[in-house]
Design a protein around this motif. Structure first.
Motif, short mmCIF file in Angstrom:
data_model
loop_
_atom_site.label_atom_id
_atom_site.label_comp_id
_atom_site.label_asym_id
_atom_site.label_seq_id
_atom_site.Cartn_x
_atom_site.Cartn_y
_atom_site.Cartn_z
N GLY A 153 16.29 14.27 -61.25
CA GLY A 153 15.78 15.49 -60.63
C GLY A 153 16.36 16.76 -61.23
O GLY A 153 16.05 17.86 -60.76
N HIS A 175 9.91 24.68 -61.01
CA HIS A 175 9.65 23.80 -62.15
C HIS A 175 10.69 24.09 -63.23
O HIS A 175 10.93 25.25 -63.57
N THR A 176 11.29 23.03 -63.75
CA THR A 176 12.32 23.19 -64.77
C THR A 176 11.94 22.41 -66.01
O THR A 176 11.92 21.18 -66.00
N ASP A 177 11.61 23.14 -67.08
CA ASP A 177 11.39 22.54 -68.40
C ASP A 177 12.71 22.63 -69.14
O ASP A 177 13.46 23.59 -68.98
N LEU A 198 15.05 13.08 -66.07
CA LEU A 198 13.89 13.24 -65.19
C LEU A 198 14.12 12.57 -63.83
O LEU A 198 13.87 13.17 -62.78
N ASP A 232 12.22 18.76 -64.63
CA ASP A 232 10.88 18.23 -64.35
C ASP A 232 10.20 17.72 -65.61
O ASP A 232 9.40 16.80 -65.56
N THR A 233 10.48 18.36 -66.73
CA THR A 233 9.99 17.90 -68.02
C THR A 233 11.11 18.11 -69.04
O THR A 233 11.94 19.01 -68.90
#
Length: 187
Positions: free
Chosen positions: A45, A108-110, A42, A48-49
């Motif tokens: 960078g 956004h990147t899970d 996290l 994001d989650t």
């Protein structure tokens, strides 16, 4: 030593490799729990989650990290790349990486820990096969084993970071000079 992750190397892969600090002396492991590993993903960078990890995720990350460090060191020194480390890296790079998605608020990147690790592996391939590979240098602090990308003019940078190592070395050199300086007569 504190548990804060440090990002001074100029590339996430090099900061990842530096999560085992002071390799030549005290050896301080940053990935002590799945939560600490996920905190790195996290804070770097890269994602994001990230879903909760396991001890197995930590073992895989440490295995990849050591392969990355061996390959970065080999590339930096102009040596043949370690075949075992290449196998570990390439196996990890073949896994499914984290996939960024476009949302109303931006990217956004899970990810799962495995996807985050595959992302690190793929970035390692890009770094070591790309234009920054000749710019790899090791920190001038003998206690530090961080490798960084030296983009300074004339490749004259000496430290992974001024806050982390440069100021410590400069202050120690200053103290040594003051201690060695002769005391002026009459004092």
């Amino acid at each position: 030593m504190n548990l804060d992750h440090v990002f001074v190397c100029g590339h996430p892969v090099l900061d990842f490799a530096a999560t085992l600090r002071a390799r030549r002396s005290t050896r301080f492991e940053m990935f002590v729990t799945p939560d600490r590993l996920n905190a790195w993903y996290l804070e770097s960078g890269l994602v994001d989650t990230v879903t909760p990890g396991t001890d197995g995720d930590v073992r895989e990350a440490i295995s990849l990290r050591e392969a990355v460090y061996a390959l970065v060191t080999g590339r930096r020194l102009g040596e043949d790349l370690d075949r075992q480390a290449l196998g570990v890296l390439n196996a990890a790079a073949r896994q499914v990486p984290a996939t960024p998605q476009l949302t109303a608020t931006g990217r956004h990147t899970d990810a799962t820990p495995a996807q985050a690790l595959a992302t690190v592996a793929r970035q390692t391939v890009e770094l070591l096969s790309g234009p920054d590979a000749p710019l790899l240098k090791e920190c001038g602090n003998p206690e530090c084993t961080r490798v960084y990308v030296d983009r300074s003019r004339g490749m004259r940078r000496q430290w992974c970071g001024m806050d982390s190592c440069g100021n410590k070395i400069k202050a120690a050199a200053y103290r040594a000079r003051k201690k060695a300086a002769p005391v002026p007569a009459g004092h």
